[in-house]
Write a protein that holds these residues in place. Structure first.
Motif, PDB file in Angstrom:
ATOM      1  N   VAL A  46      26.865  40.237 -81.296  1.00 29.34           N
ATOM      2  CA  VAL A  46      26.715  40.862 -82.601  1.00 29.34           C
ATOM      3  C   VAL A  46      25.344  40.528 -83.176  1.00 29.34           C
ATOM      4  N   VAL A  47      24.605  41.554 -83.553  1.00 31.98           N
ATOM      5  CA  VAL A  47      23.336  41.369 -84.272  1.00 31.98           C
ATOM      6  C   VAL A  47      23.672  41.341 -85.766  1.00 31.98           C
ATOM      7  N   CYS A  48      23.300  40.239 -86.425  1.00 35.33           N
ATOM      8  CA  CYS A  48      23.704  39.987 -87.808  1.00 35.33           C
ATOM      9  C   CYS A  48      22.491  39.950 -88.728  1.00 35.33           C
ATOM     10  N   PRO A  59      23.863  47.844 -91.633  1.00 33.07           N
ATOM     11  CA  PRO A  59      23.047  46.975 -90.794  1.00 33.07           C
ATOM     12  C   PRO A  59      23.459  45.506 -90.785  1.00 33.07           C
ATOM     13  N   GLY A  60      24.495  45.159 -91.535  1.00 33.59           N
ATOM     14  CA  GLY A  60      24.908  43.757 -91.573  1.00 33.59           C
ATOM     15  C   GLY A  60      25.397  43.252 -90.229  1.00 33.59           C
ATOM     16  N   LEU A  61      26.232  44.047 -89.550  1.00 33.28           N
ATOM     17  CA  LEU A  61      26.791  43.660 -88.261  1.00 33.28           C
ATOM     18  C   LEU A  61      26.736  44.851 -87.316  1.00 33.28           C
ATOM     19  N   THR A  62      26.156  44.655 -86.150  1.00 31.81           N
ATOM     20  CA  THR A  62      26.130  45.680 -85.118  1.00 31.81           C
ATOM     21  C   THR A  62      26.569  45.054 -83.804  1.00 31.81           C
ATOM     22  N   ALA A  89      15.837  43.837 -86.869  1.00 34.66           N
ATOM     23  CA  ALA A  89      17.171  44.108 -86.336  1.00 34.66           C
ATOM     24  C   ALA A  89      17.204  45.396 -85.515  1.00 34.66           C
ATOM     25  N   GLU A  90      16.629  46.465 -86.057  1.00 31.80           N
ATOM     26  CA  GLU A  90      16.666  47.750 -85.355  1.00 31.80           C
ATOM     27  C   GLU A  90      15.973  47.668 -84.003  1.00 31.80           C
ATOM     28  N   ALA A  91      14.828  46.989 -83.969  1.00 31.73           N
ATOM     29  CA  ALA A  91      14.093  46.850 -82.713  1.00 31.73           C
ATOM     30  C   ALA A  91      14.855  45.981 -81.722  1.00 31.73           C
TER      31      ALA A  91
END
Length: 232
Positions: free
Chosen positions: A223-225, A209-212, A188-190
């Motif tokens: 949204v990155v989930c 980190p669930g939703l960004t 997710a971070e990458a």
């Protein structure tokens, strides 16, 4: 069967699988289409034994599998029950068996490469859902399939799920459609960093980190989930 909660899925220790959206997902690298087909055939035999099968897609170098149950039972706090699509114990059992089969075939899991795309629309679902069911799937019964809401889900997985958010007074002046990208926790971070490096901006990480929420240069958001509840 009862749907499993995130901590129950995490406790199962399925190191080659990731919980994304409604299901368990795995990808295995294969050396050619025939090798993938042999693996899938062995998975099919195991599924026959357990009375449950995964959804499979494959190419020359990979086999993707999704495990979920169409008859999982979800209970509200007041005891009301709903039949939904979710992970149950039979999915966990088959995931373990598939992991064993993959090892026997000498296959290596690629858990960081799994991903699921869903669509979100802020709208009055009771009004517009039948239109989207018809447009996306051609089947009225896809409205509310596997969900206690009006969410549009194609039973065959041909198109992304479409769920509906609340429609507020500012909806007409802003984006109402957005994409949700479900990824494995370790990437997710990458993924977010890559979007930012390409010109995007993180506009809301209050639920990370669930939703960004990431916006492009024109303000369109995605949204990155990450299903953090199912992370060991």
């Amino acid at each position: 069967m009862d749907m499993l909660k995130g901590d129950q899925i995490a406790a199962a220790g399925l190191t080659e699988w990731r919980k994304l959206a409604q299901g368990l997902h795995a990808r295995y690298g294969v050396e050619g289409f025939n090798a993938g087909a042999r693996f899938v055939a062995a998975v099919a035999d195991a599924g026959d034994e357990l009375g449950h099968h995964p959804r499979v897609s494959m190419g020359r170098t990979y086999v993707d599998l999704k495990l979920s149950s169409d008859d999982a039972v979800y209970r509200e706090d007041d005891g009301t029950e709903h039949v939904v699509e979710w992970v149950t114990q039979q999915d966990v059992d088959l995931a373990r068996r598939i992991t064993e089969i993959a090892a026997a075939h000498g296959l290596v899991a690629q858990p960081g490469s799994v991903s699921v795309i869903e669509l979100g629309l802020d709208a009055r679902s009771a009004t517009v859902a039948p239109v989207w069911a018809a447009l996306l799937t051609g089947q009225a019964e896809s409205q509310g399939h596997g969900s206690p809401s009006d969410e549009i889900r194609d039973a065959t997985g041909r198109v992304p799920n479409l769920w509906f958010g609340d429609l507020d007074e500012d909806a007409a002046a802003r984006q109402r459609f957005h994409v949700e990208v479900y990824v494995a926790p370790e990437v997710a971070e990458a993924r977010i960093a890559a979007a930012v490096a390409a010109g995007g901006t993180v506009v809301d990480d209050s639920d990370a980190p669930g939703l960004t929420v990431v916006a492009d240069q024109d303000g369109n958001t995605g949204v990155v989930c990450v299903d953090v509840s199912a992370v060991p």
